[in-house]
Design an enzyme around this catalytic site. Sequence first.
Site, PDB file in Angstrom:
ATOM      1  N   SER A   1       0.831  -1.207   0.000  1.00  0.00           N
ATOM      2  CA  SER A   1       0.000   0.000   0.000  1.00  0.00           C
ATOM      3  C   SER A   1       0.865   1.257   0.000  1.00  0.00           C
ATOM      4  O   SER A   1       2.017   1.241   0.449  1.00  0.00           O
ATOM      5  CB  SER A   1      -0.904   0.037   1.227  1.00  0.00           C
ATOM      6  OG  SER A   1      -1.717  -1.098   1.294  1.00  0.00           O
TER       7      SER A   1
HETATM    8  N1  SAH Z   1      -0.985  -4.872   3.834  1.00  0.00           N
HETATM    9  C1  SAH Z   1      -0.159  -5.171   2.692  1.00  0.00           C
HETATM   10  C2  SAH Z   1      -0.763  -4.767   1.362  1.00  0.00           C
HETATM   11  C3  SAH Z   1      -1.962  -5.542   1.055  1.00  0.00           C
HETATM   12  S1  SAH Z   1      -2.370  -5.809  -0.629  1.00  0.00           S
HETATM   13  C4  SAH Z   1       1.218  -4.579   2.824  1.00  0.00           C
HETATM   14  O1  SAH Z   1       1.520  -3.910   3.814  1.00  0.00           O
HETATM   15  O2  SAH Z   1       2.038  -4.833   1.935  1.00  0.00           O
HETATM   16  C5  SAH Z   1      -3.734  -6.884  -0.290  1.00  0.00           C
HETATM   17  C6  SAH Z   1      -3.336  -8.295   0.115  1.00  0.00           C
HETATM   18  O3  SAH Z   1      -4.522  -9.010   0.470  1.00  0.00           O
HETATM   19  C7  SAH Z   1      -2.684  -9.099  -0.997  1.00  0.00           C
HETATM   20  O4  SAH Z   1      -1.473  -9.618  -0.551  1.00  0.00           O
HETATM   21  C8  SAH Z   1      -3.691 -10.213  -1.282  1.00  0.00           C
HETATM   22  O5  SAH Z   1      -3.088 -11.411  -1.695  1.00  0.00           O
HETATM   23  C9  SAH Z   1      -4.374 -10.353   0.053  1.00  0.00           C
HETATM   24  N2  SAH Z   1      -5.709 -10.957   0.022  1.00  0.00           N
HETATM   25  C10 SAH Z   1      -6.633 -10.853  -0.952  1.00  0.00           C
HETATM   26  N3  SAH Z   1      -7.747 -11.540  -0.611  1.00  0.00           N
HETATM   27  C11 SAH Z   1      -7.517 -12.091   0.607  1.00  0.00           C
HETATM   28  C12 SAH Z   1      -8.292 -12.911   1.474  1.00  0.00           C
HETATM   29  N4  SAH Z   1      -9.525 -13.306   1.173  1.00  0.00           N
HETATM   30  N5  SAH Z   1      -7.731 -13.265   2.660  1.00  0.00           N
HETATM   31  C13 SAH Z   1      -6.483 -12.871   2.995  1.00  0.00           C
HETATM   32  N6  SAH Z   1      -5.704 -12.095   2.195  1.00  0.00           N
HETATM   33  C14 SAH Z   1      -6.214 -11.719   1.017  1.00  0.00           C
END
Ligand code: SAH
Length: 215
Positions: free
Chosen positions: A64
């Site tokens: 993010s």
């Molecule tokens: N917080 C992260 C950025 C998140 S991007 C950071 O600091 O880098 C969103 C993330 O959510 C991705 O890695 C994606 O794979 C994950 N994601 C998507 N759907 C999900 C689900 N149902 N359960 C858990 N993680 C999920």
Amino acid sequence: MLDTFRHKGLRKQLIADIRKKGVISEPVLAALENVPRHFFIESSFLEFAYQDKPFPIGSGQTISQPFTVAFQTELLSIERGMRILEIGTGSGYQACVLADLGAKVFTVERQRKLFSKTRELLLKMPYKVQIFLGDGYKGLPTYAPFDRILITAAAPEIPKDLITQLKPNGILVIPLGGGDDQEMLRITKLPDSQLKTEKFGAFRFVPLLPDLGND
Ligand code: SAH
């Protein structure tokens, strides 16, 4: 990996930038200054790590934007020792920012590749973050209840299981919306289990995946 004076200097500039954009919590700004974002970006591209921008981290996901990390963290009003559940570990950066604030962090990632890579990285960090492979929609019932829950991917609806896993007076921060833009919501679970919802403007996130991602 090294955290040099140059990295620290770039981080200071980034924090000044985030402050200008409206984040005022000093503990949150200090946490962003403490956690070396370039550790979480492949090949540690300096110029990318310390711009206020999201960046690809593989598997079609992004780390993010630092402002968004600061903004969501500020909405959580974290106190030391709180139990926090993060949905969407991604690079692990946000989880480390939460841990730097003294929280006990539990984080869930859906994609196995990212989970394995980030688990390795987290072992090298001076924070105690517990990482789990699983579906964030379901939360972590075994470790519930949580003081705070943070969703870092776009959710088309508020996951009911996560509300259940929130303590009374607990706070859930969620970018809600299935389209291109999401609305940032802070949902407080009142002692009588009613929900208070506050809105904090439009953001853009990668979607929360409804079923298993491609490994
Ligand atoms: N917080 C992260 C950025 C998140 S991007 C950071 O600091 O880098 C969103 C993330 O959510 C991705 O890695 C994606 O794979 C994950 N994601 C998507 N759907 C999900 C689900 N149902 N359960 C858990 N993680 C999920």
